[in-house]
Design a protein around this motif. Sequence first.
Motif, mmCIF file in Angstrom:
data_model
loop_
_atom_site.group_PDB
_atom_site.id
_atom_site.type_symbol
_atom_site.label_atom_id
_atom_site.label_comp_id
_atom_site.label_asym_id
_atom_site.label_seq_id
_atom_site.Cartn_x
_atom_site.Cartn_y
_atom_site.Cartn_z
ATOM 1 N N THR A 44 -20.904 61.925 75.269
ATOM 2 C CA THR A 44 -21.012 60.637 74.584
ATOM 3 C C THR A 44 -20.964 60.802 73.070
ATOM 4 N N ARG A 58 -25.414 50.359 66.953
ATOM 5 C CA ARG A 58 -25.803 50.137 68.343
ATOM 6 C C ARG A 58 -24.657 49.460 69.076
ATOM 7 N N THR A 115 -26.929 51.798 73.836
ATOM 8 C CA THR A 115 -27.020 53.085 73.142
ATOM 9 C C THR A 115 -27.056 52.866 71.636
ATOM 10 N N THR A 171 -26.226 55.008 68.144
ATOM 11 C CA THR A 171 -25.567 56.201 67.603
ATOM 12 C C THR A 171 -25.879 56.327 66.124
ATOM 13 N N VAL A 222 -27.002 60.429 69.730
ATOM 14 C CA VAL A 222 -26.842 59.233 70.557
ATOM 15 C C VAL A 222 -28.067 59.119 71.458
ATOM 16 N N LYS A 223 -28.775 58.000 71.355
ATOM 17 C CA LYS A 223 -29.971 57.780 72.159
ATOM 18 C C LYS A 223 -29.832 56.486 72.947
ATOM 19 N N SER A 224 -30.419 56.493 74.115
ATOM 20 C CA SER A 224 -30.432 55.274 74.929
ATOM 21 C C SER A 224 -31.432 54.277 74.345
#
Length: 236
Positions: free
Chosen positions: A95, A118, A122, A124, A142-144
């Motif tokens: 990702t 966003r 996700t 970024t 990259v975080k959920s």
Amino acid sequence: MTRRIALTVLALVTVLLVLAVVPLGVLLTQREETSFRSTAEASAGTLASAAEEHLSDHKPDTDMRELLDETQDEGGCAAVFDAAGQVVARTSCSTATDDGTRSLVAAALAHPHTTAHRSGDTLTVATPIGDSADKVGVAVLVKSADPLDDRIAVVWGWLALIGVVGLVLGTVVSVRLARWVGRPSSPSTPQPGAWARARWTSGPRPTPGRRRYAGSRPPSTPWPHGPRPWCTATGR
């Protein structure tokens, strides 16, 4: 009257709750989003510092690899790009290296400042590596956003519960207030005009069938001086 008072008070309570709960919910939502973004930017900055030691100072990439592994264990994705936009290291997920992320990398290399974007669920974050005058690459994280959405849902859930409790209490208060205002007066409390009626009826009332006139006397009582005046006037 009672229903009108209850509905008026209930409408006022509802308006006050909406004016208090909705702005508070928006403010707390913005605060949660800012906190989540700040945490992600701080994590990306830590990764960029570790990558700078490897890319600029030519130190081993041990610290950088450890941070990438920690990011992957937490459910995120990360990648380190060099000044040419080539991937130096990344997590197993792709990702952080897709086309959308590469556009953020190009923007961070052209204008060296941290960028957060966003898309869907996700977030970024792209952070330049090195000084603005000597950029050696870009660190991407990259975080959920599911944890953020969960916290926002909890916030709105509590606010909704507070609003419902306040509405129920407002309903009870409005009904009781309406009943108190619209209840009849106590039987012991004199009504308007009761004092006048009592005064009028308390005195002696004349006997029906008899009328007294001023200056008259009963027929059986003789007048003290001579005959009665009406007999003289009529010749009796």
